[in-house]
Design a protein around this motif. Structure first.
Motif, PDB file in Angstrom:
ATOM      1  N   PHE A  45      11.267   2.007   4.264  1.00 38.68           N
ATOM      2  CA  PHE A  45      10.374   3.113   3.894  1.00 38.68           C
ATOM      3  C   PHE A  45       8.997   2.946   4.529  1.00 38.68           C
ATOM      4  CE2 PHE A  45       9.362   0.285   0.263  1.00 38.68           C
ATOM      5  CZ  PHE A  45       7.976   0.395   0.196  1.00 38.68           C
ATOM      6  N   GLU A  46       8.545   1.717   4.744  1.00 35.56           N
ATOM      7  CA  GLU A  46       7.254   1.492   5.384  1.00 35.56           C
ATOM      8  C   GLU A  46       7.306   1.899   6.856  1.00 35.56           C
ATOM      9  OE1 GLU A  46       5.536  -2.243   2.804  1.00 35.56           O
ATOM     10  OE2 GLU A  46       7.162  -2.645   4.219  1.00 35.56           O
ATOM     11  N   CYS A  47       8.424   1.607   7.517  1.00 32.87           N
ATOM     12  CA  CYS A  47       8.595   2.001   8.923  1.00 32.87           C
ATOM     13  C   CYS A  47       8.609   3.524   9.049  1.00 32.87           C
ATOM     14  CB  CYS A  47       9.890   1.420   9.493  1.00 32.87           C
ATOM     15  SG  CYS A  47       9.935  -0.371   9.569  1.00 32.87           S
ATOM     16  N   VAL A  48       9.338   4.189   8.163  1.00 40.98           N
ATOM     17  CA  VAL A  48       9.419   5.653   8.192  1.00 40.98           C
ATOM     18  C   VAL A  48       8.043   6.257   7.950  1.00 40.98           C
ATOM     19  CG1 VAL A  48      10.377   7.694   7.029  1.00 40.98           C
ATOM     20  CG2 VAL A  48      11.842   5.721   7.495  1.00 40.98           C
ATOM     21  N   ALA A  49       7.331   5.747   6.951  1.00 40.62           N
ATOM     22  CA  ALA A  49       5.997   6.279   6.641  1.00 40.62           C
ATOM     23  C   ALA A  49       5.045   6.092   7.827  1.00 40.62           C
ATOM     24  CB  ALA A  49       5.437   5.609   5.385  1.00 40.62           C
ATOM     25  N   ARG A  50       5.105   4.944   8.491  1.00 37.81           N
ATOM     26  CA  ARG A  50       4.222   4.696   9.619  1.00 37.81           C
ATOM     27  C   ARG A  50       4.540   5.615  10.808  1.00 37.81           C
ATOM     28  NH1 ARG A  50       5.194  -1.208   8.890  1.00 37.81           N
ATOM     29  NH2 ARG A  50       3.686  -1.778   7.298  1.00 37.81           N
ATOM     30  N   SER A  72      19.591  -7.076  -6.139  1.00 37.91           N
ATOM     31  CA  SER A  72      18.698  -8.196  -5.799  1.00 37.91           C
ATOM     32  C   SER A  72      17.319  -8.014  -6.412  1.00 37.91           C
ATOM     33  CB  SER A  72      18.550  -8.327  -4.285  1.00 37.91           C
ATOM     34  OG  SER A  72      19.774  -8.689  -3.698  1.00 37.91           O
ATOM     35  N   LYS A  73      16.836  -6.787  -6.422  1.00 38.18           N
ATOM     36  CA  LYS A  73      15.507  -6.530  -6.975  1.00 38.18           C
ATOM     37  C   LYS A  73      15.534  -6.648  -8.485  1.00 38.18           C
ATOM     38  CE  LYS A  73      11.809  -3.131  -7.187  1.00 38.18           C
ATOM     39  NZ  LYS A  73      12.015  -2.688  -8.575  1.00 38.18           N
ATOM     40  N   GLY A  74      16.549  -6.070  -9.122  1.00 38.34           N
ATOM     41  CA  GLY A  74      16.606  -6.107 -10.574  1.00 38.34           C
ATOM     42  C   GLY A  74      15.305  -5.594 -11.152  1.00 38.34           C
ATOM     43  N   ALA A  75      14.719  -6.359 -12.056  1.00 42.22           N
ATOM     44  CA  ALA A  75      13.437  -5.992 -12.655  1.00 42.22           C
ATOM     45  C   ALA A  75      12.289  -6.721 -11.953  1.00 42.22           C
ATOM     46  CB  ALA A  75      13.452  -6.309 -14.152  1.00 42.22           C
ATOM     47  N   GLY A  76      12.532  -7.187 -10.747  1.00 42.82           N
ATOM     48  CA  GLY A  76      11.511  -7.928 -10.002  1.00 42.82           C
ATOM     49  C   GLY A  76      10.574  -7.019  -9.233  1.00 42.82           C
ATOM     50  N   SER A  77       9.665  -7.662  -8.530  1.00 43.33           N
ATOM     51  CA  SER A  77       8.649  -6.937  -7.771  1.00 43.33           C
ATOM     52  C   SER A  77       9.126  -6.649  -6.350  1.00 43.33           C
ATOM     53  CB  SER A  77       7.367  -7.776  -7.702  1.00 43.33           C
ATOM     54  OG  SER A  77       7.581  -8.912  -6.865  1.00 43.33           O
ATOM     55  N   LEU A  78       8.391  -5.778  -5.663  1.00 43.00           N
ATOM     56  CA  LEU A  78       8.691  -5.511  -4.259  1.00 43.00           C
ATOM     57  C   LEU A  78       8.460  -6.761  -3.416  1.00 43.00           C
ATOM     58  CD1 LEU A  78       7.287  -1.903  -3.680  1.00 43.00           C
ATOM     59  CD2 LEU A  78       9.650  -2.624  -4.001  1.00 43.00           C
ATOM     60  N   ALA A  79       7.498  -7.586  -3.783  1.00 41.22           N
ATOM     61  CA  ALA A  79       7.248  -8.828  -3.041  1.00 41.22           C
ATOM     62  C   ALA A  79       8.446  -9.764  -3.142  1.00 41.22           C
ATOM     63  CB  ALA A  79       5.985  -9.507  -3.560  1.00 41.22           C
ATOM     64  N   ASP A  80       9.027  -9.880  -4.328  1.00 44.34           N
ATOM     65  CA  ASP A  80      10.216 -10.720  -4.500  1.00 44.34           C
ATOM     66  C   ASP A  80      11.376 -10.162  -3.679  1.00 44.34           C
ATOM     67  OD1 ASP A  80       8.834 -12.330  -6.291  1.00 44.34           O
ATOM     68  OD2 ASP A  80       9.648 -11.321  -8.066  1.00 44.34           O
ATOM     69  N   LEU A  81      11.543  -8.845  -3.717  1.00 44.07           N
ATOM     70  CA  LEU A  81      12.633  -8.235  -2.950  1.00 44.07           C
ATOM     71  C   LEU A  81      12.403  -8.403  -1.455  1.00 44.07           C
ATOM     72  CD1 LEU A  81      15.274  -6.657  -2.836  1.00 44.07           C
ATOM     73  CD2 LEU A  81      13.899  -4.561  -2.819  1.00 44.07           C
ATOM     74  N   ARG A  82      11.168  -8.307  -1.010  1.00 41.75           N
ATOM     75  CA  ARG A  82      10.870  -8.475   0.412  1.00 41.75           C
ATOM     76  C   ARG A  82      11.373  -9.845   0.893  1.00 41.75           C
ATOM     77  NH1 ARG A  82       7.579  -5.582   3.425  1.00 41.75           N
ATOM     78  NH2 ARG A  82       6.332  -4.857   1.675  1.00 41.75           N
ATOM     79  N   PHE A  83      11.137 -10.881   0.100  1.00 43.30           N
ATOM     80  CA  PHE A  83      11.611 -12.216   0.462  1.00 43.30           C
ATOM     81  C   PHE A  83      13.141 -12.251   0.491  1.00 43.30           C
ATOM     82  CE2 PHE A  83      13.148 -16.427  -0.738  1.00 43.30           C
ATOM     83  CZ  PHE A  83      12.661 -17.161   0.335  1.00 43.30           C
ATOM     84  N   ALA A 127       0.824  -1.204   0.000  1.00 40.20           N
ATOM     85  CA  ALA A 127       0.000   0.000   0.000  1.00 40.20           C
ATOM     86  C   ALA A 127       0.859   1.255   0.000  1.00 40.20           C
ATOM     87  CB  ALA A 127      -0.922  -0.009   1.219  1.00 40.20           C
ATOM     88  N   MET A 128       2.084   1.126   0.472  1.00 42.93           N
ATOM     89  CA  MET A 128       2.985   2.276   0.524  1.00 42.93           C
ATOM     90  C   MET A 128       4.094   2.104  -0.508  1.00 42.93           C
ATOM     91  SD  MET A 128       3.511   3.052   4.549  1.00 42.93           S
ATOM     92  CE  MET A 128       3.098   1.504   5.317  1.00 42.93           C
ATOM     93  N   LEU A 129       4.670   3.218  -0.889  1.00 42.24           N
ATOM     94  CA  LEU A 129       5.790   3.219  -1.822  1.00 42.24           C
ATOM     95  C   LEU A 129       6.952   3.966  -1.180  1.00 42.24           C
ATOM     96  CD1 LEU A 129       3.839   4.036  -5.088  1.00 42.24           C
ATOM     97  CD2 LEU A 129       4.758   1.829  -4.379  1.00 42.24           C
ATOM     98  N   PRO A 130       8.171   3.772  -1.677  1.00 45.49           N
ATOM     99  CA  PRO A 130       9.323   4.468  -1.091  1.00 45.49           C
ATOM    100  C   PRO A 130       9.144   5.979  -0.993  1.00 45.49           C
ATOM    101  CG  PRO A 130      10.094   2.728  -2.497  1.00 45.49           C
ATOM    102  CD  PRO A 130       8.598   2.795  -2.678  1.00 45.49           C
TER     103      PRO A 130
END
Length: 155
Positions: free
Chosen positions: A143-148, A94-105, A6-9
């Motif tokens: 970024f999610e911690c900062v936003a919260r 690590s993220k490359g052209a992948g999604s935030l979900a892939d990077l989260r893992f 729901a949040m972005l950088p």
């Protein structure tokens, strides 16, 4: 592909440091084409509290920071400042052209006790085989911690 958070950088940085950055100041023309300007990289690094938007590790200087396309260009992502994030070398590669979900893992694996021992593909194979690994799958991005917290440095 869609971003699954729901949040972005851009929600977890001090965007006031970027308001006067116009598109012509984001890029610099070089012999090999375009690259992000050092002015933009420095401002993005400062706006991100000198930390990687994803893992939260301190980035020692704006020259060492990487600019990541949150939604990759290959997936229709734009050059909009809202689609750009300050990242460390590890998270960006690590993220490359992948999604935030892939990077989260990948970040959760890296920050876990088995980080550096098993690769993401090995970890996924172990998980599919029923092995329980000590990985915090819901670890929030920095970024999610900062936003919260309402902005500002968080650790």
């Amino acid at each position: 592909m869609s971003i699954t958070t729901a949040m972005l950088p851009a929600d977890g940085r001090d965007n006031s440091r970027l308001v006067d950055i116009t598109p012509d100041r984001v890029f610099k023309r070089t012999e090999k084409g375009f690259r992000f300007s050092l002015i933009f990289k420095r401002r993005l690094w400062e706006a991100s509290f000198k930390r990687c938007a994803y893992c939260g590790d301190e980035i020692k200087g704006h020259g060492a920071s990487h600019v990541d396309h949150v939604l990759p260009r290959s997936e229709g992502g734009s050059e909009s400042i809202d689609n750009l994030a300050c990242a460390c070398a590890f998270c960006n590669s690590s993220k490359g052209a992948g999604s935030l979900a892939d990077l989260r893992f990948k970040v959760a694996l890296y920050k876990s006790p088995v980080g550096g021992i098993v690769t993401p593909s090995q970890a996924l194979a172990l998980i599919e085989a029923g092995t329980i690994l000590p990985i915090d799958y819901v670890r929030p991005f920095y970024f999610e911690c900062v936003a919260r917290e309402g902005g500002g440095y968080v650790r």
